[in-house]
Design an enzyme around this catalytic site. Structure first.
Site, short mmCIF file in Angstrom:
data_model
loop_
_atom_site.label_atom_id
_atom_site.label_comp_id
_atom_site.label_asym_id
_atom_site.label_seq_id
_atom_site.Cartn_x
_atom_site.Cartn_y
_atom_site.Cartn_z
N GLN A 68 72.76 42.01 40.71
CA GLN A 68 72.49 42.97 39.38
C GLN A 68 71.50 42.23 38.76
O GLN A 68 71.42 41.28 38.26
CB GLN A 68 73.87 42.86 38.77
CG GLN A 68 74.11 43.85 37.48
CD GLN A 68 72.72 43.89 36.75
OE1 GLN A 68 71.90 44.64 36.71
NE2 GLN A 68 72.93 42.97 35.49
N SER A 69 70.43 43.01 38.85
CA SER A 69 69.10 42.55 38.68
C SER A 69 68.51 42.54 37.41
O SER A 69 67.26 42.38 36.91
CB SER A 69 68.22 42.62 39.86
OG SER A 69 67.79 44.05 39.79
N SER A 110 65.03 33.20 40.26
CA SER A 110 64.21 33.89 39.32
C SER A 110 63.52 33.22 38.12
O SER A 110 64.31 32.23 37.73
CB SER A 110 64.96 35.16 38.80
OG SER A 110 64.55 35.46 37.64
N GLU A 112 63.71 33.93 35.51
CA GLU A 112 64.76 34.15 34.23
C GLU A 112 65.49 32.65 34.03
O GLU A 112 66.02 32.39 33.08
CB GLU A 112 65.70 35.20 34.23
CG GLU A 112 64.95 36.54 34.06
CD GLU A 112 64.56 36.67 32.60
OE1 GLU A 112 65.45 36.71 31.87
OE2 GLU A 112 63.47 37.11 32.25
N TYR A 134 72.35 37.14 33.46
CA TYR A 134 71.67 37.01 34.83
C TYR A 134 71.12 35.93 35.07
O TYR A 134 71.12 35.36 36.17
CB TYR A 134 70.32 38.27 34.40
CG TYR A 134 69.90 38.40 35.71
CD1 TYR A 134 70.04 38.90 36.84
CD2 TYR A 134 68.25 37.66 35.51
CE1 TYR A 134 68.92 39.02 37.89
CE2 TYR A 134 67.51 37.74 36.48
CZ TYR A 134 67.98 38.19 37.85
OH TYR A 134 66.91 38.18 38.92
N ARG A 169 59.21 49.98 41.75
CA ARG A 169 59.96 49.37 40.96
C ARG A 169 60.89 50.45 40.19
O ARG A 169 60.40 51.68 40.05
CB ARG A 169 59.00 48.99 39.77
CG ARG A 169 59.40 47.81 38.56
CD ARG A 169 60.37 46.84 39.39
NE ARG A 169 60.26 45.60 38.63
CZ ARG A 169 60.92 44.78 38.59
NH1 ARG A 169 62.27 44.77 39.09
NH2 ARG A 169 60.77 43.45 37.90
N PHE A 173 62.83 49.00 34.42
CA PHE A 173 62.06 47.63 34.17
C PHE A 173 60.87 47.92 33.46
O PHE A 173 60.23 49.36 33.58
CB PHE A 173 61.71 47.18 35.60
CG PHE A 173 62.93 46.40 36.15
CD1 PHE A 173 63.51 45.43 35.68
CD2 PHE A 173 63.62 47.38 37.24
CE1 PHE A 173 64.84 44.94 36.43
CE2 PHE A 173 64.89 46.90 37.82
CZ PHE A 173 65.23 45.69 37.50
N VAL A 174 60.18 47.29 32.64
CA VAL A 174 59.18 47.91 31.52
C VAL A 174 58.11 48.35 32.21
O VAL A 174 57.46 49.25 31.70
CB VAL A 174 58.97 46.67 30.36
CG1 VAL A 174 58.08 45.61 30.73
CG2 VAL A 174 58.50 47.37 29.11
N ALA A 265 68.84 37.97 23.27
CA ALA A 265 68.18 36.98 23.34
C ALA A 265 67.22 37.14 24.34
O ALA A 265 67.57 37.21 25.53
CB ALA A 265 69.21 35.61 23.94
P1 GDR Z 1 62.78 40.96 33.25
O1 GDR Z 1 61.79 42.51 33.26
O2 GDR Z 1 63.75 40.94 32.28
O3 GDR Z 1 61.47 40.00 32.96
O4 GDR Z 1 63.32 40.80 34.79
P2 GDR Z 1 61.79 43.61 32.37
O5 GDR Z 1 60.79 44.64 33.21
O6 GDR Z 1 63.15 44.32 32.31
O7 GDR Z 1 61.55 43.07 30.93
C1 GDR Z 1 60.29 42.34 30.77
C2 GDR Z 1 60.13 42.28 29.30
O8 GDR Z 1 59.79 43.20 28.71
C3 GDR Z 1 60.29 43.58 27.32
N1 GDR Z 1 60.59 44.90 27.04
C4 GDR Z 1 61.33 45.85 27.69
N2 GDR Z 1 62.16 45.60 28.83
C5 GDR Z 1 62.66 46.88 29.33
N3 GDR Z 1 63.39 46.77 30.44
N4 GDR Z 1 62.57 47.85 28.77
C6 GDR Z 1 61.82 48.27 27.64
O9 GDR Z 1 61.68 49.08 26.87
C7 GDR Z 1 60.97 47.07 26.94
N5 GDR Z 1 60.32 46.66 25.96
C8 GDR Z 1 59.92 45.40 25.92
C9 GDR Z 1 61.72 42.72 27.66
O10 GDR Z 1 62.28 42.52 26.62
C10 GDR Z 1 61.27 41.50 28.49
O11 GDR Z 1 60.80 40.66 27.62
C11 GDR Z 1 62.65 41.13 35.93
C12 GDR Z 1 63.84 41.45 36.78
O12 GDR Z 1 63.25 41.90 38.18
C13 GDR Z 1 64.78 40.32 37.24
O13 GDR Z 1 65.65 40.75 38.17
C14 GDR Z 1 63.64 39.00 37.82
O14 GDR Z 1 64.62 37.97 38.07
C15 GDR Z 1 62.79 38.85 36.72
O15 GDR Z 1 62.11 40.02 36.43
C16 GDR Z 1 61.78 37.76 37.24
#
Ligand code: GDR
Length: 319
Positions: A68-69, A110, A112, A134, A169, A173-174, A265
């Protein structure tokens, strides 16, 4: 799977029965290669099913990438995240120890795990301070992997991979949320993009290059732990700015920071030092940040039928 197939490997994977029965929908990203891999119905939640597959296949190498990633989801359901991620890793390691002890094992650690890191950039020696269920599950998987290496002599390695992206992707994810959001806005299907913390900084590299590092780890005579990162931090805001610039738009007119997407957090800055991977594995990252953003926006725009909106990449964007 593609790098392994191209190296002549026989590739086996485990997959939940529900996905196996609905390949068009659940396996869409691997459909073109489906006929080249052997899929077995098994679940990370069942030791018996993992044991059976490992005993039958007798793998030489095992890449444990299943989890669950999605960090945000791990706040909503800590129990499933911890259960699946920790037990899944334990079950795989135990099955290898019991029925295929010469199999080389890769654990997807990770960045993380560093969480509220006490130093920048982070190396293999930086103390872990995870900030989510996670992250905690990954620290436990990392410790299990180390323990199986030390206690039972398994060739077990952990990659501490920083964020790795590509047009494949997931949309949650952002990076993909932004690249697909840009395409939807250009196509007139949306008029705003709601994101969370725009100031969070991550070390974003290209997934294709990171899987090569995983493979290199398992080719080493000795197992070990390796940070895989570009060494460059960029904010979510920068990603959005470049992504919208690819289609000649100003992100400030479309991006809205919405509290609903903030994490209880978050981690403000993660950036890795891959000195060990470069020295011992000979690994190098090649794709620059702006090229990665461009590749993702380009793929989403073309898939949405608005490839014509793409602009030349500005000369100074190769950061
Ligand atoms: P992350 O990836 O948590 O780093 O984990 P994610 O892209 O979800 O978030 C990166 C940063 O962007 C900020 N953020 C948002 N994130 C998402 N998802 N959606 C939004 O709208 C948004 N706005 C801002 C987040 O707060 C965060 O700080 C990824 C995953 O692939 C994990 O499984 C892996 O282990 C790590 O990368 C390395």
């Amino acid at each position: 799977m593609e790098p392994l197939l191209s190296k002549g490997y026989e590739v086996h994977g485990i997959i939940r029965r529900v996905a196996l029965e609905d390949p068009e929908h659940r396996l869409s990203r691997i459909l073109p290669n489906l006929h080249r891999v052997h899929l077995h119905a098994a679940s990370l939640e069942s030791y018996a099913s993992i044991h059976q597959v490992v005993a039958q296949v007798q793998p030489d190498e095992c890449y444990h990438l299943a989890a669950q990633s999605f960090v945000s989801y791990s706040f909503e359901d800590e129990f499933s995240t911890l259960n699946t991620n920790i037990n899944g890793t334990h079950f795989l390691l135990a099955a290898i120890r019991n029925v295929a002890p010469t199999c080389r094992f890769y654990f997807a650690g990770s960045s993380e795990m560093f969480g509220l890191a006490e130093e920048v950039p982070q190396t293999e020696g930086t103390r872990f301070h995870p900030r989510s269920a996670y992250g905690i599950s990954k620290v436990t998987g990392f410790e299990l992997t180390q323990n199986y290496r030390e206690a039972y002599g398994i060739h077990a390695s952990s990659g501490i991979l920083f964020n790795h992206e590509s047009p494949r992707r997931g949309y949650e994810f952002v990076t993909r949320k932004i690249s697909s959001g840009v395409a939807r806005i250009v196509a007139g299907k949306a008029n705003a993009l709601r994101l969370g913390n725009l100031e969070a900084q991550r070390d974003w590299g290209h997934a294709r290059e990171y899987v090569e590092a995983m493979w290199l780890m398992l080719q080493q005579p000795e197992p070990g732990d390796y940070v895989v990162a570009t060494g460059e931090a960029h904010s979510v805001r920068e990603f959005a700015e470049l992504a919208f610039a690819c289609v000649g738009l100003d992100y400030r007119e479309f991006v809205v920071s919405d509290a609903a997407f903030y994490r209880p957090a978050d981690i403000n800055l993660l950036v890795g030092d891959a000195t060990k991977a470069r020295a011992k594995l000979g690994w190098r990252q090649k794709t620059r940040f702006a090229e990665l953003v461009r590749e993702m926006v380009e793929a989403d725009c073309r898939a949405t039928g608005v490839g014509d909106a793409l602009r030349e990449m500005p000369r100074d964007a190769a950061v």
